[in-house]
Design a protein around this motif. Structure first.
Motif, mmCIF file in Angstrom:
data_model
loop_
_atom_site.group_PDB
_atom_site.id
_atom_site.type_symbol
_atom_site.label_atom_id
_atom_site.label_comp_id
_atom_site.label_asym_id
_atom_site.label_seq_id
_atom_site.Cartn_x
_atom_site.Cartn_y
_atom_site.Cartn_z
ATOM 1 N N TRP A 138 0.840 -1.210 0.000
ATOM 2 C CA TRP A 138 0.000 0.000 0.000
ATOM 3 C C TRP A 138 0.872 1.256 0.000
ATOM 4 N N MET A 139 1.980 1.217 0.732
ATOM 5 C CA MET A 139 2.898 2.358 0.731
ATOM 6 C C MET A 139 3.506 2.554 -0.658
ATOM 7 N N ILE A 140 3.810 1.482 -1.330
ATOM 8 C CA ILE A 140 4.321 1.575 -2.707
ATOM 9 C C ILE A 140 3.248 2.165 -3.613
ATOM 10 N N PHE A 141 2.003 1.719 -3.438
ATOM 11 C CA PHE A 141 0.891 2.266 -4.228
ATOM 12 C C PHE A 141 0.789 3.781 -4.033
ATOM 13 N N ILE A 142 0.844 4.238 -2.793
ATOM 14 C CA ILE A 142 0.775 5.683 -2.517
ATOM 15 C C ILE A 142 1.943 6.396 -3.185
ATOM 16 N N PHE A 143 3.136 5.824 -3.077
ATOM 17 C CA PHE A 143 4.323 6.421 -3.697
ATOM 18 C C PHE A 143 4.139 6.535 -5.209
ATOM 19 N N VAL A 144 3.667 5.478 -5.836
ATOM 20 C CA VAL A 144 3.464 5.483 -7.291
ATOM 21 C C VAL A 144 2.415 6.524 -7.677
ATOM 22 N N MET A 145 1.336 6.597 -6.913
ATOM 23 C CA MET A 145 0.311 7.600 -7.207
ATOM 24 C C MET A 145 0.874 9.020 -7.062
ATOM 25 N N SER A 146 1.758 9.220 -6.105
ATOM 26 C CA SER A 146 2.386 10.530 -5.921
ATOM 27 C C SER A 146 3.390 10.839 -7.021
ATOM 28 N N GLN A 147 3.889 9.815 -7.651
ATOM 29 C CA GLN A 147 4.846 9.960 -8.748
ATOM 30 C C GLN A 147 4.157 10.469 -10.016
ATOM 31 N N THR A 148 2.835 10.346 -10.069
ATOM 32 C CA THR A 148 2.067 10.752 -11.246
ATOM 33 C C THR A 148 2.120 12.276 -11.408
ATOM 34 N N PRO A 149 2.508 12.779 -12.590
ATOM 35 C CA PRO A 149 2.518 14.223 -12.805
ATOM 36 C C PRO A 149 1.132 14.843 -12.576
ATOM 37 N N GLY A 150 1.130 16.122 -12.239
ATOM 38 C CA GLY A 150 -0.098 16.826 -11.893
ATOM 39 C C GLY A 150 -1.219 16.690 -12.903
#
Length: 139
Positions: free
Chosen positions: A13-25
């Motif tokens: 889940w932490m990886i999922f959050i990180f990946v979602m945060s990696q998404t450009p605006g």
């Protein structure tokens, strides 16, 4: 084995959050707009306001789930509810710091507060459930 299951789910889940945060605006906004396009016909609300609400509810939900998973991972530790909240808060801080380096994203303390509110709501739900279980066992 059960502890390991929750630890693995927490890390995923932490990886999922990180990946979602990696998404450009812009891409992140497109993901939110999919939901907004569905709801906009139901509620009499402006697109910008609804988009804001959808994005912030997503933040709260992500961190409520993280708080739950952390709690289940460390439930055997003293003051696990408090420690789950603190860990979730700290992860939200690192997530917002991470977003400072992503195009079109901005790390904001306001988002840390929104994320932490989602975690706090989950912690309160767990606390209430645990108190009810204790009452039933004590009866």
């Amino acid at each position: 084995m059960k502890k390991n299951k929750y630890l693995i789910l927490t890390i995923l889940w932490m990886i999922f959050i990180f990946v979602m945060s990696q998404t450009p605006g812009n891409d992140s906004s497109k993901q939110s707009n999919f939901i907004v396009d569905i709801i906009i016909y139901i509620l009499p609300i402006t697109r910008d306001t609804l988009s804001f609400i959808v994005r912030k509810c997503a933040h709260m939900t992500e961190y409520a789930i993280l708080a739950f998973l952390i709690y289940k991972t460390i439930v055997h530790i003293e003051k696990s509810l408090v420690k789950s909240f603190i860990f979730t808060f700290l992860y939200a801080c690192t997530d917002e710091f991470h977003q400072l380096f992503i195009a079109g994203r901005a790390g904001q303390f306001r988002d840390v507060c929104i994320d932490s509110t989602g975690a706090l709501i989950m912690i309160l739900i767990i606390y209430i459930i645990n108190k009810r279980k204790d009452k039933k066992i004590g009866s």
